[in-house]
Design an enzyme around this catalytic site. Structure first.
Site, PDB file in Angstrom:
ATOM      1  N   ASP A 155       0.168 -12.049  47.135  1.00  0.00           N
ATOM      2  CA  ASP A 155       1.377 -11.764  46.758  1.00  0.00           C
ATOM      3  C   ASP A 155       2.914 -12.819  46.801  1.00  0.00           C
ATOM      4  OD1 ASP A 155       0.668  -8.604  46.639  1.00  0.00           O
ATOM      5  OD2 ASP A 155       1.424  -8.562  48.207  1.00  0.00           O
ATOM      6  N   ASP A 157      -1.073  -0.566  45.744  1.00  0.00           N
ATOM      7  CA  ASP A 157      -2.064  -1.734  45.791  1.00  0.00           C
ATOM      8  C   ASP A 157      -3.004  -1.334  47.143  1.00  0.00           C
ATOM      9  OD1 ASP A 157      -0.675  -3.217  45.036  1.00  0.00           O
ATOM     10  OD2 ASP A 157       0.232  -4.226  47.182  1.00  0.00           O
ATOM     11  N   ASP A 183       0.682  -4.205  49.438  1.00  0.00           N
ATOM     12  CA  ASP A 183       1.969  -4.216  50.274  1.00  0.00           C
ATOM     13  C   ASP A 183       2.304  -2.352  50.413  1.00  0.00           C
ATOM     14  OD1 ASP A 183       3.942  -4.755  48.128  1.00  0.00           O
ATOM     15  OD2 ASP A 183       4.522  -5.866  49.210  1.00  0.00           O
TER      16      ASP A 183
HETATM   17  P1  ATP Z   1       5.419  -9.644  44.797  1.00  0.00           P
HETATM   18  O1  ATP Z   1       4.335  -9.059  43.871  1.00  0.00           O
HETATM   19  O2  ATP Z   1       5.191 -10.692  44.680  1.00  0.00           O
HETATM   20  O3  ATP Z   1       5.890  -9.328  46.295  1.00  0.00           O
HETATM   21  P2  ATP Z   1       7.376  -7.840  44.660  1.00  0.00           P
HETATM   22  O4  ATP Z   1       6.479  -6.325  45.245  1.00  0.00           O
HETATM   23  O5  ATP Z   1       8.829  -8.124  45.364  1.00  0.00           O
HETATM   24  O6  ATP Z   1       7.273  -9.449  44.230  1.00  0.00           O
HETATM   25  P3  ATP Z   1       8.009  -5.665  43.291  1.00  0.00           P
HETATM   26  O7  ATP Z   1       8.653  -5.510  44.226  1.00  0.00           O
HETATM   27  O8  ATP Z   1       7.323  -4.799  41.630  1.00  0.00           O
HETATM   28  O9  ATP Z   1       7.836  -7.133  43.381  1.00  0.00           O
HETATM   29  O10 ATP Z   1       9.019  -5.778  41.693  1.00  0.00           O
HETATM   30  C1  ATP Z   1       9.131  -5.865  40.431  1.00  0.00           C
HETATM   31  C2  ATP Z   1      10.357  -6.169  39.737  1.00  0.00           C
HETATM   32  O11 ATP Z   1      11.353  -5.517  40.107  1.00  0.00           O
HETATM   33  C3  ATP Z   1      11.180  -7.464  40.140  1.00  0.00           C
HETATM   34  O12 ATP Z   1      10.964  -8.403  39.728  1.00  0.00           O
HETATM   35  C4  ATP Z   1      12.915  -6.660  40.095  1.00  0.00           C
HETATM   36  O13 ATP Z   1      12.817  -7.303  38.690  1.00  0.00           O
HETATM   37  C5  ATP Z   1      12.435  -5.294  40.014  1.00  0.00           C
HETATM   38  N1  ATP Z   1      13.388  -5.408  41.137  1.00  0.00           N
HETATM   39  C6  ATP Z   1      12.707  -5.863  42.399  1.00  0.00           C
HETATM   40  N2  ATP Z   1      12.883  -4.761  43.777  1.00  0.00           N
HETATM   41  C7  ATP Z   1      14.242  -3.714  43.015  1.00  0.00           C
HETATM   42  C8  ATP Z   1      14.726  -3.195  43.560  1.00  0.00           C
HETATM   43  N3  ATP Z   1      15.327  -2.986  44.768  1.00  0.00           N
HETATM   44  N4  ATP Z   1      15.186  -2.582  42.225  1.00  0.00           N
HETATM   45  C9  ATP Z   1      15.643  -2.649  41.397  1.00  0.00           C
HETATM   46  N5  ATP Z   1      14.600  -3.534  40.861  1.00  0.00           N
HETATM   47  C10 ATP Z   1      13.860  -4.059  41.521  1.00  0.00           C
END
Ligand code: ATP
Length: 931
Positions: free
Chosen positions: A344, A649, A645
């Site tokens: 990630d 997943d 996480d």
């Molecule tokens: P990685 O997979 O690298 O750990 P991540 O887990 O942070 O990244 P996600 O959490 O799936 O990725 O987030 C994907 C997208 O969703 C982000 O790019 C953002 O645009 C949006 N996002 C992330 N957190 C929030 C939130 N709390 N509220 C609204 N949108 C969000």
């Protein structure tokens, strides 16, 4: 009513069951009343009192294997049988002392094995406590996270997707709550939950208003009041076990067990042959039998199981120290052969310290600094950005949306702020704060009535608020594509394109961009459904935040590359952001691009195979893409470590050869599915674990390469003697007695081999290609080394034995005394051989000098201890009597040392020759140990 319940309880009790209330049959208010609790939770004082009375919310630990079972397991091995037979024969022949010595060795050996296994077991058990389980509870209306064992009946617990239900709960409120109850009912399809009271006779699987401890929340949110904890929970009632016991078993130990079986069979066959040869040469039956048993005792590699167990336990402990907690022991080994790590981004490769850098509305853009806001880009010229400059209204609304549509809270004073909650949301709250907004006051002014929580697949979150004037407003925030698609733009498509151009610009600077929108509530209601947030929003603006890469992650990636391991970044973030960060981390060449999840979805399996080989950065990846990626990589023979996480997943984590969960940000569900948990969520810890995994394996091979030659050498010594040595006065001339052989095989070998498990890292541990997972433990290398060293050892010991016996008898020394001296010399020579060879074994391929002569003090402790023991064997009259040895003079000692040291020279030459011929052949292919 209480009367009826009481009766039921008594009835249940008379049937031998624990009294259980039919909580599912009562409405929530009645349950709360009964438990003397309220929807706002207990007071901390009351919770503490109940904890003292009722005990912690923990299932009793699975009973460890009983001490007796462990002892029995030590005894139940071929060697012990052979030893017992040897003792029997010795006693039958009237050699009482020998018989007792052998029995003593049996006891000692059992004891050592027992203690070691016990300690290894403890080390592995201790890992369980390194990944604590927590629960979110309401106490007097305040939300706090407590260790799950502290829950008491009456506590109100909040659940969200990814949580493991911490105790049995009667649900009070649910929002699309779905719970997977396989742990309890075996049903793997998640059950949708509700709160209404049910018929009293509803079976466990149908009690949809209950959430049972140990089950997993796969979707939605909810709250529930704890009705039972610890052993009183349903899970506690069906099984009093916390977790299946961790077995000290891995593919390697299994492989070794098979090798061990065949070895034993081979040794027994050879022993029979030896006996036949002895009898053919005219040995008396008992003597022939004794010679055969002696050979068997010497040839069985008795120390091995203990050594393997200890090496693994040490490896697991070291990994834990480097913040990687192994949940399944085989992972400890698999790590060493990992070829691809899929990681990630957020929090693992980056710090997960999000800071808003830029805010953008269609009318203005701002740069956010430590102190506040300044106009930015083309707007800075128009606005002037002077001291009297004030944040325009549309920007204020953008920041307000960010603060309201998030669950993060800001704590602390005097510039030392601490963010509680999702760092992305924390950044938004901080951004509002920097603009002078009092977020707490804002949230009181615009209370949240309802919301649609953020889920990775949806990539947005929405909240419904009541405005100060009684109006209703919905705020939406999320990935720009998703938000823009739900907005109506005054200028139509051109405006939307302008927004996306701006997103692209921010993202290419490595920023994570969130978009914000506002909309009226449908029908002015107080609830919000997913269907209510499909369209009709007014676009507010963008906030771009940076999350700097972890410097240690960059170093670890470089180290992985040197070690022949490919690192792939798999992120939910925007493609441009992912590419920018990927370049910073050294994962993406400047000209390469990142591939997005939706592109993957369109590929055939063959195309995917090609893409996964080539591409190292994947963006906007949904969990189901992850699973496909792992499979595609595995289909190409890769050994894949994959991080995850979220609750979704779990399948990918299970599919990966090493599923890696995050200790801090990971959901309970992901941890349950993982082979390894990173205590600090840090990529560097994965690389460290790989390094330790390689070391564990190296050290095991070293132990094998050390132990096996002695066993083979002893066998050869006996075989040669029985086949070719002259008879002396009607009984055979043997270079060693059974007790002496035991001394070598059990005392010396174990004392010397164990320190190898502590051996430091080989200098090239992270600069060679990964080990092939199918490479046999006893590869050509170990076999060749074993044969060579064994022959040298046998030749040296036999030669000196014959020489000494010849010289002494020629001098007129009585044959029996000469035999004792010659045998002592043979034993001492073998022991010294082992000491010198141990120095060689400290590194498989490098000279001892290169890995540092003093880098592993344990080796010298082992050697010192053994030399002291050997001196006792040779010079103490008591030991002379027991082991049939005799003191050696200086001349004999010098000869022994000289002969034994040949092994040092021989192996050094071999290493030199190997490295000379291997130069230039490095690279991907079978790793060197065993290959
Ligand atoms: P990685 O997979 O690298 O750990 P991540 O887990 O942070 O990244 P996600 O959490 O799936 O990725 O987030 C994907 C997208 O969703 C982000 O790019 C953002 O645009 C949006 N996002 C992330 N957190 C929030 C939130 N709390 N509220 C609204 N949108 C969000």
């Amino acid at each position: 009513m209480p009367g009826t319940r009481e009766m039921e309880a008594t009835a249940a009790a008379t049937r031998g069951e624990a009294p259980v209330r039919a909580w599912h049959a009562a409405p929530p208010e009645a349950v709360l009343r009964e438990l003397d609790a309220s929807a706002g939770g207990l007071s901390p004082v009351e919770a503490k009192r109940r904890l003292e009375v009722l005990g912690p919310n923990a299932l009793p630990r699975a009973a460890r294997e009983s001490a007796w079972a462990l002892v029995l397991r030590q005894v139940n091995t071929p060697l012990i049988y052979v030893l017992l037979a040897a003792a029997g024969v010795a006693l039958a022949m009237g050699k009482t002392v020998d018989g007792i010595v052998v029995l003593g060795v049996v006891v000692l050996n059992t004891l050592i094995g027992f203690v070691q296994e016990m300690r290894a077991g403890r080390a592995i058990e201790a890992l369980i406590d390194m990944v604590p389980e927590t629960a979110t509870v309401l106490r007097m209306g305040e939300r706090s996270v407590v260790p799950a064992p502290q829950l008491v009946p009456g506590d109100v617990v909040e659940l969200r997707s990814g949580d493991k239900v911490p105790a049995d709960l009667r649900l009070l409120s649910v929002r699309s709550l779905r719970v997977e109850e396989a742990a309890l009912t075996g049903e793997s399809v998640p059950a949708a939950k509700s709160v209404e009271a049910l018929a009293e006779g509803a079976p466990l699987g149908d009690r949809v208003n209950m959430a049972y401890g140990g089950t997993l929340v796969t979707y939605g949110t909810g709250t529930g009041v704890v009705v039972a904890t610890g052993a009183a929970t349903e899970l506690g009632r069906i099984s009093s076990m916390l977790r299946e016991t961790t077995h000290l078993e891995t593919p390697l130990t299994r492989q070794l067990a098979v090798v061990g079986k065949w070895l034993t069979v081979g040794i027994l066959a050879t022993a029979a042959l030896l006996m036949a040869v002895g009898m053919w040469r005219g040995y008396p039956l008992m003597d022939a039998l004794l010679a055969a048993i002696t050979m068997a005792v010497g040839a069985i590699p008795e120390g091995l199981p203990a050594i393997v167990t200890i090496a693994l336990a040490i490896g697991v402990q070291r990994m834990a120290k480097r913040r990687a907690v192994i949940r399944r022991l085989p992972a400890c080994e698999t790590l060493g052969s990992t070829t691809v790590i899929c990681s990630d981004k957020t929090g693992t490769l980056t710090r997960n310290e999000m800071t808003v850098q830029e805010a953008w509305t269609p009318r203005a853009a701002f740069r956010v600094s430590g102190v506040g806001y300044a106009p930015h880009g083309e707007f800075s010229r128009a606005d002037g950005g002077g001291a009297a400059w004030k944040l325009p209204r549309d920007a204020q609304e953008l920041l307000r949306a960010g603060a309201l549509c998030s669950d993060a809270a800001l704590h602390g004073e005097d510039g030392t702020w601490r963010v509680d909650g999702d760092p992305t949301e924390g950044a938004l709250v901080v951004a509002a704060r920097k603009a002078g907004m009092d977020v707490e006051a804002l949230r009181r002014e615009w209370p949240r009535l309802d919301g649609v929580p953020f889920e990775s697949e949806r990539q947005f979150m929405a909240t419904l608020h009541a405005g100060p004037d009684g109006s209703r407003v919905v705020y939406l925030k999320g990935a720009p594509e998703v938000v823009v698609a739900r907005c109506d733009f005054a200028g139509g498509g051109e405006d939307a394109r302008a927004v996306l151009r701006e997103v692209e610009r921010m993202a290419s600077a490595g920023m994570r961009v969130l978009a914000f929108a506002a909309g009226p509530a449908a029908g002015g209601e107080d609830t919000l459904a997913e269907a209510d947030v499909e369209d009709g929003f007014v676009f507010l603006g963008l906030q771009g935040m940076i999350d700097p890469p972890r410097p240690e992650a960059m170093r670890s990636i470089a180290a992985c590359h040197r070690a022949g391991i490919t690192v792939k970044m798999i992120t939910g973030d925007h493609r441009t952001t992912a590419a920018a960060i990927g370049r910073e981390l050294g994962l993406l060449a400047p000209a390469d691009r990142a591939v997005a999840g939706e592109e993957l979805a369109a590929l055939t399996d063959a195309e995917l195979a090609e893409v996964v080989r080539r591409v190292n950065v994947f963006a906007r990846v949904a969990p189901e893409h992850k699973l496909r990626l792992v499979r595609a990589l595995q289909a190409q023979g890769e050994v894949v470590a994959m991080t995850g996480d979220g609750v979704n997943d779990a399948p990918a984590l299970r599919q990966a050869d090493i599923g890696v969960a995050m200790g801090i940000t990971g959901t309970a569900v992901s941890k349950e599915s993982a082979d390894m948990v990173l205590v600090d969520d840090n990529f560097a810890s994965i690389a460290a674990a790989v390094e330790e995994g390689r070391r564990v394996y190296d050290n095991l091979i070293k132990s094998l390469a050390f132990v096996l030659p002695t066993n083979l050498g002893l066998a050869v010594i006996l075989l040669a003697a029985v086949a070719f040595f002259p008879m002396a006065g009607g009984s055979p001339l043997l270079p060693m007695t059974p007790t002496q052989i035991l001394w070598i095989n059990l005392v010396a070998t174990v004392a010397l081999a164990l320190p190898l498990a502590f051996e430091a890292m080989e200098p090239d541990v992270m600069s060679r290609a990964p080990r092939r997972p199918d490479a046999p433990v006893l590869g050509g290398f170990v076999v060749a080394r074993t044969a060579g060293v064994a022959l040298l050892m046998a030749a040296g010991a036999l030669g000196l034995f014959l020489y000494e016996y010849g010289v002494e008898t020629a001098r007129g020394v009585p044959a029996e005394v000469a035999l004792r001296e010659a045998q002592t010399m043979a034993v001492t020579t073998v022991i010294l051989f082992q000491v010198f060879y141990l120095l060689n074994c400290r590194s498989l391929h490098d000279s001892v000098l290169r890995i540092g002569l003093w880098s592993n003090p344990a080796v010298y402790l082992g050697i010192a201890a053994l030399l002291a023991l050997q001196a006792a064997l040779v010079y103490l009259p008591f030991m002379n009597a027991v082991f049939g040895t005799a003191p050696l003079n200086a001349d004999a000692l010098v000869k022994s040392v000289a002969v034994a040291s040949t092994v040092l020279v021989a192996i050094s030459l071999e290493k030199w020759w190997r490295s000379a011929t291997a130069t230039g052949q490095r690279g991907r292919g079978p790793a060197r140990p065993g290959g």
